[in-house]
Design a protein around this motif. Sequence first.
Motif, PDB file in Angstrom:
ATOM      1  N   THR A 140       0.826  -1.208   0.000  1.00 46.78           N
ATOM      2  CA  THR A 140       0.000   0.000   0.000  1.00 46.78           C
ATOM      3  C   THR A 140       0.861   1.259   0.000  1.00 46.78           C
ATOM      4  OG1 THR A 140      -1.706  -1.195   1.249  1.00 46.78           O
ATOM      5  CG2 THR A 140      -1.855   1.200   1.226  1.00 46.78           C
ATOM      6  N   CYS A 141       1.979   1.221   0.712  1.00 44.58           N
ATOM      7  CA  CYS A 141       2.868   2.389   0.787  1.00 44.58           C
ATOM      8  C   CYS A 141       3.455   2.754  -0.578  1.00 44.58           C
ATOM      9  CB  CYS A 141       3.993   2.121   1.776  1.00 44.58           C
ATOM     10  SG  CYS A 141       3.464   2.021   3.509  1.00 44.58           S
ATOM     11  N   PHE A 142       3.526   1.788  -1.502  1.00 44.86           N
ATOM     12  CA  PHE A 142       4.039   2.090  -2.838  1.00 44.86           C
ATOM     13  C   PHE A 142       3.192   3.149  -3.540  1.00 44.86           C
ATOM     14  CE2 PHE A 142       6.665  -1.654  -2.464  1.00 44.86           C
ATOM     15  CZ  PHE A 142       7.729  -1.415  -3.311  1.00 44.86           C
ATOM     16  N   VAL A 145       5.010   6.592  -3.547  1.00 48.91           N
ATOM     17  CA  VAL A 145       6.383   6.815  -4.031  1.00 48.91           C
ATOM     18  C   VAL A 145       6.419   8.005  -4.985  1.00 48.91           C
ATOM     19  CG1 VAL A 145       7.159   4.421  -3.742  1.00 48.91           C
ATOM     20  CG2 VAL A 145       6.085   5.111  -5.889  1.00 48.91           C
ATOM     21  N   ASN A 146       7.461   8.823  -4.835  1.00 48.59           N
ATOM     22  CA  ASN A 146       7.584  10.017  -5.678  1.00 48.59           C
ATOM     23  C   ASN A 146       8.951  10.176  -6.312  1.00 48.59           C
ATOM     24  OD1 ASN A 146       5.048  11.473  -5.742  1.00 48.59           O
ATOM     25  ND2 ASN A 146       5.297  11.730  -3.527  1.00 48.59           N
ATOM     26  N   ASP A 147       9.914   9.346  -5.907  1.00 49.19           N
ATOM     27  CA  ASP A 147      11.251   9.473  -6.472  1.00 49.19           C
ATOM     28  C   ASP A 147      11.978   8.143  -6.344  1.00 49.19           C
ATOM     29  OD1 ASP A 147      11.813   9.448  -3.692  1.00 49.19           O
ATOM     30  OD2 ASP A 147      11.762  11.636  -3.644  1.00 49.19           O
ATOM     31  N   ALA A 148      13.188   8.103  -6.852  1.00 49.61           N
ATOM     32  CA  ALA A 148      13.935   6.854  -6.936  1.00 49.61           C
ATOM     33  C   ALA A 148      14.270   6.295  -5.557  1.00 49.61           C
ATOM     34  CB  ALA A 148      15.218   7.066  -7.745  1.00 49.61           C
ATOM     35  N   TRP A 149      14.671   7.164  -4.607  1.00 47.18           N
ATOM     36  CA  TRP A 149      15.120   6.630  -3.313  1.00 47.18           C
ATOM     37  C   TRP A 149      13.984   5.979  -2.547  1.00 47.18           C
ATOM     38  CZ3 TRP A 149      13.347   7.597   1.531  1.00 47.18           C
ATOM     39  CH2 TRP A 149      12.568   8.752   1.720  1.00 47.18           C
ATOM     40  N   SER A 150      12.771   6.555  -2.615  1.00 47.23           N
ATOM     41  CA  SER A 150      11.636   5.956  -1.901  1.00 47.23           C
ATOM     42  C   SER A 150      11.227   4.635  -2.532  1.00 47.23           C
ATOM     43  CB  SER A 150      10.456   6.926  -1.865  1.00 47.23           C
ATOM     44  OG  SER A 150      10.019   7.259  -3.180  1.00 47.23           O
ATOM     45  N   LEU A 151      11.347   4.537  -3.855  1.00 45.60           N
ATOM     46  CA  LEU A 151      11.054   3.273  -4.529  1.00 45.60           C
ATOM     47  C   LEU A 151      12.051   2.194  -4.100  1.00 45.60           C
ATOM     48  CD1 LEU A 151       9.351   1.837  -6.783  1.00 45.60           C
ATOM     49  CD2 LEU A 151      11.186   2.464  -8.351  1.00 45.60           C
TER      50      LEU A 151
END
Length: 536
Positions: A140-142, A145-151
Amino acid sequence: MTSHDPDPPSPPADLKGGLGGTGHINIASPAQEPIQDYPIERVEQVYRKLDLRIIPAFWVLYFLNSAIRSNIGIAQTMNASVKHDLVSVLGLTPKDVSTALALFYVSYVLFDLPSNLIMSRLSPRVWMARIVIAVGTIGTCFTAVNDAWSLKLLRFLLGVVIAGMWPGMAYYLTLFYPPSRTGKRIGMYFTAAQVSAAVVGLVSAGFQQMDGLGGLVGFRWMFLIYGLLGVMLGVGLLWWLPDRPLAPGEVREKSWWVKWLPPSPEALTGEDAMVHYHDLRRVYHARPWTLKDLWFVLLDWRLWPLVLMYFGVVGVGIGTQLYGSVIIASINSNFTGVQVSLLFAPIWIMDLIAILLITPISDRFHKYRPLFFSAAVCVQIAGLLTVTFALDNQWGRYGGLLLIGFGLGPTVPICMAWTNEIFQKRHREVGVATASALVSGLGNLGSIVTTYALYTGWPEDAAPGRYRYRNSNFVMIGILCMSIASSFVMIALLKVFGNEPSNKIVGSDGNDSGEEILDGAARREVHQRGFSRLIK
């Protein structure tokens, strides 16, 4: 097979459960109990009843977990025509994508064995539900995601929480089934991964139509809905999955840490429980493992050919699952995102068909599992060669992908079932828990190779042109050849050294004991079951 007495003797009613109130039974002298064989038809009824209780639940949980794990692959092509795909929205480079995919398997490899060992000590039902709830939460947290590091962070965390699920399911089966019967059952719920891959592709077409609804792009809706469904399923498993079976007459004792959780009805009661007890006494006479037991399993050379077998087939499987849509798009640049999604699904339908056809036969002729495994791997190699060299026939290349899917189907279930058979006999319960986790965990290093180093992770190989991805395909063919070679090495070594129960198993009295518990299933496992009653 002798007929059974109408009132077979029950085990003592005052047996004590083991660690965590999980029903882990310690019985001092199993050899002194009377040997009781029931007619095979009656035994089959009990295993069919267990099938109805366990396999559908495993199928659904594996379906959703597979969808949450792999939907990042199809998200790379969703709504690409309007730049609403995962890569465009997050501004990802090919290296970002391959790193994010690989980080999942890094954490998965690190935490697979600890997770499975914890499961063997605690309640298998609660631990499995914990895995599914955690996977749903991270899934669910996906959505955010807004950028590469969070992914990358979320992919790493997803690997942490999902670790132990696949080997845990294989271990869980050995609590209810003899090892020679696990291949078909593993295959039955493993079809969920294939259906999931197909459905993720098909349903993604619908999610693409939701693009912009509520201010969310299509792939965010996909992450959100799959994640919430995972959380709901994990909670439901607490009421449905049975815990470790108890001997007839024994009362389950709950530890303090599970007293607040809902109780689960026993999988078997009455005469069914008695039949199962006499057919699979080794499960009821298991004892808590020690670090010395674990050390002997880790030193067993039988692990490493199985790891290499798994390395190749799971690497190709995950590579196909995550990059299949990318390969299809490279076959014909005119395919739309929806067309790519629809063409992706049949690969996994072929995979499913092969599982349903081959795994029951591999159980019937369980002594020839490595031959079934190697034949299926050869089909994958043929498919990869077709994809690589049929350059002027786009539908021929697509047919090669279908061959890859068909060959993939039986390989993972057969490898895991063979692991169960070898290590259950050799090292008992700790052998299954440890070996299944190591084969799955270390074998998934193959997934790191295919996700990080191949396809879009190999810039020169991904460059547009006639020979796009050719070198990546060659690498996958190479690791598949290694899998075949490892299976034949394993056959040869078992012929030379055998697979008798280890004489280093530490008894409950602290002494070394290689005593083998011969129950009804163990006596039957020395024979092939042939083609009669194939559905059993």
